[in-house]
Design a protein around this motif. Sequence first.
Motif, PDB file in Angstrom:
ATOM      1  N   TRP A 191       0.815  -1.217   0.000  1.00 46.78           N
ATOM      2  CA  TRP A 191       0.000   0.000   0.000  1.00 46.78           C
ATOM      3  C   TRP A 191       0.844   1.261   0.000  1.00 46.78           C
ATOM      4  O   TRP A 191       0.393   2.317  -0.439  1.00 46.78           O
ATOM      5  CB  TRP A 191      -0.917  -0.004   1.221  1.00 46.78           C
ATOM      6  CG  TRP A 191      -0.182   0.139   2.509  1.00 46.78           C
ATOM      7  CD1 TRP A 191       0.550  -0.808   3.150  1.00 46.78           C
ATOM      8  CD2 TRP A 191      -0.081   1.324   3.310  1.00 46.78           C
ATOM      9  NE1 TRP A 191       1.103  -0.305   4.289  1.00 46.78           N
ATOM     10  CE2 TRP A 191       0.726   1.002   4.416  1.00 46.78           C
ATOM     11  CE3 TRP A 191      -0.590   2.612   3.202  1.00 46.78           C
ATOM     12  CZ2 TRP A 191       1.032   1.931   5.405  1.00 46.78           C
ATOM     13  CZ3 TRP A 191      -0.291   3.533   4.186  1.00 46.78           C
ATOM     14  CH2 TRP A 191       0.517   3.181   5.268  1.00 46.78           C
ATOM     15  N   SER A 192       2.116   1.141   0.472  1.00 48.47           N
ATOM     16  CA  SER A 192       3.004   2.308   0.498  1.00 48.47           C
ATOM     17  C   SER A 192       4.030   2.259  -0.632  1.00 48.47           C
ATOM     18  O   SER A 192       5.074   2.919  -0.553  1.00 48.47           O
ATOM     19  CB  SER A 192       3.707   2.395   1.854  1.00 48.47           C
ATOM     20  OG  SER A 192       4.544   1.286   2.043  1.00 48.47           O
ATOM     21  N   ARG A 230      -2.773  -4.970   3.379  1.00 50.44           N
ATOM     22  CA  ARG A 230      -1.948  -3.902   2.790  1.00 50.44           C
ATOM     23  C   ARG A 230      -0.560  -4.368   2.360  1.00 50.44           C
ATOM     24  O   ARG A 230       0.117  -3.656   1.619  1.00 50.44           O
ATOM     25  CB  ARG A 230      -1.764  -2.784   3.816  1.00 50.44           C
ATOM     26  CG  ARG A 230      -3.022  -2.009   4.128  1.00 50.44           C
ATOM     27  CD  ARG A 230      -2.720  -0.856   5.057  1.00 50.44           C
ATOM     28  NE  ARG A 230      -3.864   0.034   5.204  1.00 50.44           N
ATOM     29  CZ  ARG A 230      -3.823   1.210   5.798  1.00 50.44           C
ATOM     30  NH1 ARG A 230      -2.677   1.640   6.318  1.00 50.44           N
ATOM     31  NH2 ARG A 230      -4.898   1.952   5.892  1.00 50.44           N
TER      32      ARG A 230
END
Length: 125
Positions: free
Chosen positions: A52-53, A100
Motif C-alpha cells: 500500500w506504500s 496492505r
Amino acid sequence: VQLVESGGGLVQEGGSLRLSCTVSGLSFRDYGMGWFRQAPGKEREGVSCINWSNTPLYLDHVRGRFTISRDNTKNTLYLQMNSLKPEDTGIYYCASGTDRFCRQAWMRGSDFTYLGQGTQVTVSS
C-alpha cells in the motif's frame, strides 16, 4: 470485485511489454497488489507485488528487468517488462493481496484474495 488485465502479446526476445490491471469493487489503495504468472506445465509463481506504500517485491529472475507500479487515482496496477526472455512466457494474472502488505508467500503463488482472468505473454527467441 473485478480485475481486468490488458497489454499482453507476442514480442521478440529483448523486447518490452507493459501490462495493466484495472480494479473495481475493491478499496484499491488499501491492498497490496501484484502479478503472478503461469507457464505451460508449471505451477503459478509470484512475479512481483507492491504494498500500500509502494514498496515492491520481485522474483529474483525478473529483478532489474520488470518494474511494478500502481496509480491509486485510477485503481490501476502496472507491470513494465523490459529485456524479455523466452522463459518469461506465460499467462500473467493480476491479483489483490489479503491486506496492505506483500509477503514472501506471494512469490510461491499464494497470499492473494482475487485473481484476474489473465493475459498471455509470449516471448519468441
